[in-house]
Design a protein around this motif. Structure first.
Motif, mmCIF file in Angstrom:
data_model
loop_
_atom_site.group_PDB
_atom_site.id
_atom_site.type_symbol
_atom_site.label_atom_id
_atom_site.label_comp_id
_atom_site.label_asym_id
_atom_site.label_seq_id
_atom_site.Cartn_x
_atom_site.Cartn_y
_atom_site.Cartn_z
ATOM 1 N N GLU A 233 0.830 -1.211 0.000
ATOM 2 C CA GLU A 233 0.000 0.000 0.000
ATOM 3 C C GLU A 233 0.862 1.257 0.000
ATOM 4 O O GLU A 233 1.736 1.414 0.849
ATOM 5 N N PRO A 234 0.617 2.198 -0.928
ATOM 6 C CA PRO A 234 1.383 3.449 -0.925
ATOM 7 C C PRO A 234 0.918 4.374 0.195
ATOM 8 O O PRO A 234 -0.187 4.228 0.731
ATOM 9 N N GLU A 235 1.753 5.313 0.549
ATOM 10 C CA GLU A 235 1.369 6.316 1.530
ATOM 11 C C GLU A 235 0.403 7.316 0.894
ATOM 12 O O GLU A 235 0.413 7.540 -0.324
ATOM 13 N N GLY A 236 -0.447 7.932 1.710
ATOM 14 C CA GLY A 236 -1.345 8.968 1.212
ATOM 15 C C GLY A 236 -2.613 8.409 0.586
ATOM 16 O O GLY A 236 -2.933 7.231 0.707
ATOM 17 N N LYS A 237 -3.326 9.288 -0.092
ATOM 18 C CA LYS A 237 -4.632 8.960 -0.643
ATOM 19 C C LYS A 237 -4.566 7.981 -1.811
ATOM 20 O O LYS A 237 -5.537 7.311 -2.119
ATOM 21 N N GLY A 238 -3.436 7.907 -2.465
ATOM 22 C CA GLY A 238 -3.365 7.118 -3.677
ATOM 23 C C GLY A 238 -3.737 7.969 -4.871
ATOM 24 O O GLY A 238 -4.666 8.782 -4.815
ATOM 25 N N GLU A 239 -2.983 7.825 -5.953
ATOM 26 C CA GLU A 239 -3.201 8.586 -7.177
ATOM 27 C C GLU A 239 -3.318 7.618 -8.343
ATOM 28 O O GLU A 239 -2.959 6.442 -8.214
ATOM 29 N N PRO A 240 -3.809 8.105 -9.490
ATOM 30 C CA PRO A 240 -3.909 7.203 -10.635
ATOM 31 C C PRO A 240 -2.594 6.522 -10.997
ATOM 32 O O PRO A 240 -2.600 5.417 -11.547
ATOM 33 N N SER A 241 -1.478 7.155 -10.652
ATOM 34 C CA SER A 241 -0.176 6.587 -10.983
ATOM 35 C C SER A 241 0.236 5.430 -10.075
ATOM 36 O O SER A 241 1.113 4.632 -10.438
ATOM 37 N N ASN A 242 -0.392 5.339 -8.868
ATOM 38 C CA ASN A 242 0.072 4.303 -7.932
ATOM 39 C C ASN A 242 -1.044 3.516 -7.247
ATOM 40 O O ASN A 242 -0.767 2.709 -6.352
ATOM 41 N N TRP A 243 -2.283 3.735 -7.666
ATOM 42 C CA TRP A 243 -3.401 3.021 -7.020
ATOM 43 C C TRP A 243 -4.464 2.665 -8.031
ATOM 44 O O TRP A 243 -4.857 3.505 -8.810
ATOM 45 N N PRO A 244 -4.902 1.400 -8.047
ATOM 46 C CA PRO A 244 -4.497 0.343 -7.116
ATOM 47 C C PRO A 244 -3.168 -0.294 -7.504
ATOM 48 O O PRO A 244 -2.811 -0.317 -8.683
ATOM 49 N N VAL A 245 -2.484 -0.822 -6.507
ATOM 50 C CA VAL A 245 -1.293 -1.619 -6.790
ATOM 51 C C VAL A 245 -1.742 -2.999 -7.261
ATOM 52 O O VAL A 245 -2.872 -3.415 -7.010
#
Length: 272
Positions: A233-245
């Motif tokens: 899970e990435p830190e923060g709200k998550g962005e289109p570039s990193n969420w979902p993993v």
């Protein structure tokens, strides 16, 4: 036999029903009304269907909607009454995300008539199938377990303070399941060494509360898992570039082993 394309039902014979209400990503053709399709899908319980894919091998009945919770949340009180009075939550047909972001473009929110149509089209059939499968299993077994599967991001200041425990078991403060079953599952999650809580922030939604009926042999459990328990899970709200993993089966293996133990224990208890 279920012939509804968006609703998957695998009918097992073991005394266990596994509900997957929030893994769907289908926006049923309404993509253009949302601020963005990605935002409308951000709060999905990502990959929970893959995490619990083993349940079918246990003989469990599995009920899974492909429709996104942003269209309608089948785990909310259909009357619109909050399941968590005094705390922030989202609606039957959400208009905001968990972070408080607006989901719809100006003037595109569903009105009361549309909410009623969505309920009739998606919510009511999901619960009708749950009721039918529960009745079928109860005809086979004196008691059964309804296990409702969920996940959520670890940090969501709008919904809870700090970092959510990895395991969040809900039984509606003991009303939806026998305390012996609750204690057995609690012992398993406590033994993992990971943070856990029982009937904390998430006590069980409409599925657990409405269908769990210990007096009639139906025992409802909700398991809310913090995303970090099975995802990178990435830190923060998550962005289109990193969420979902992506789903990493190796990373998820330890928690999957724990969940397997939980469902096998529930089955053994129900069959005792």
């Amino acid at each position: 036999m279920n012939d509804t394309p968006w609703l998957t039902v695998v009918s097992g014979t073991a005394p266990l029903l596994v509900s997957l209400p929030h893994t769907g990503t289908d926006l049923v053709g309404l993509e253009d009304r949302f601020v963005s399709p990605w935002l409308a899908r951000r709060d999905t319980d990502w990959w929970i269907d893959q995490l619990y894919a083993f349940a079918g091998d246990l003989g469990a009945t599995i009920v899974h909607t492909k429709v996104s919770r942003s269209i309608i949340d089948v785990n909310r009180d259909p009357s619109g009454v909050s399941l968590y009075p005094g705390q922030n939550t989202t609606e039957l047909c959400p208009t905001i995300t968990f972070d408080g972001d607006r989901l719809y473009k100006d003037g595109q929110e569903p009105d009361a008539d549309e909410i009623s149509r969505r309920r009739a089209t998606y919510f009511d059939p999901y619960h009708a199938v749950l009721e039918s499968e529960i009745a079928r299993l109860r005809a086979l077994h004196p008691k059964i377990v309804v296990y409702d599967c969920h996940s959520i991001r670890s940090v969501l200041p709008r919904l809870f303070e700090g970092r959510l425990p990895v395991f969040n078991l809900g039984t509606n403060d003991g009303k939806s399941a026998d305390p012996v079953l609750q204690d057995k599952v609690t012992a398993i999650i406590a033994a993992t060494g990971r943070p856990w809580v029982v009937n904390g922030r998430f006590k069980g939604g409409w599925i657990t509360r409405h269908h769990g009926n210990p007096a009639n042999g139906v025992h409802g459990l909700q398991m809310e898992i913090a995303n970090r328990g099975y995802l990178l899970e990435p830190e923060g709200k998550g962005e289109p570039s990193n969420w979902p993993v992506r789903y990493d089966a190796d990373f998820a293996a330890p928690i999957r082993a724990t969940l397997t133990d939980i469902l096998e224990t529930a089955l053994a208890w129900a069959g005792s």
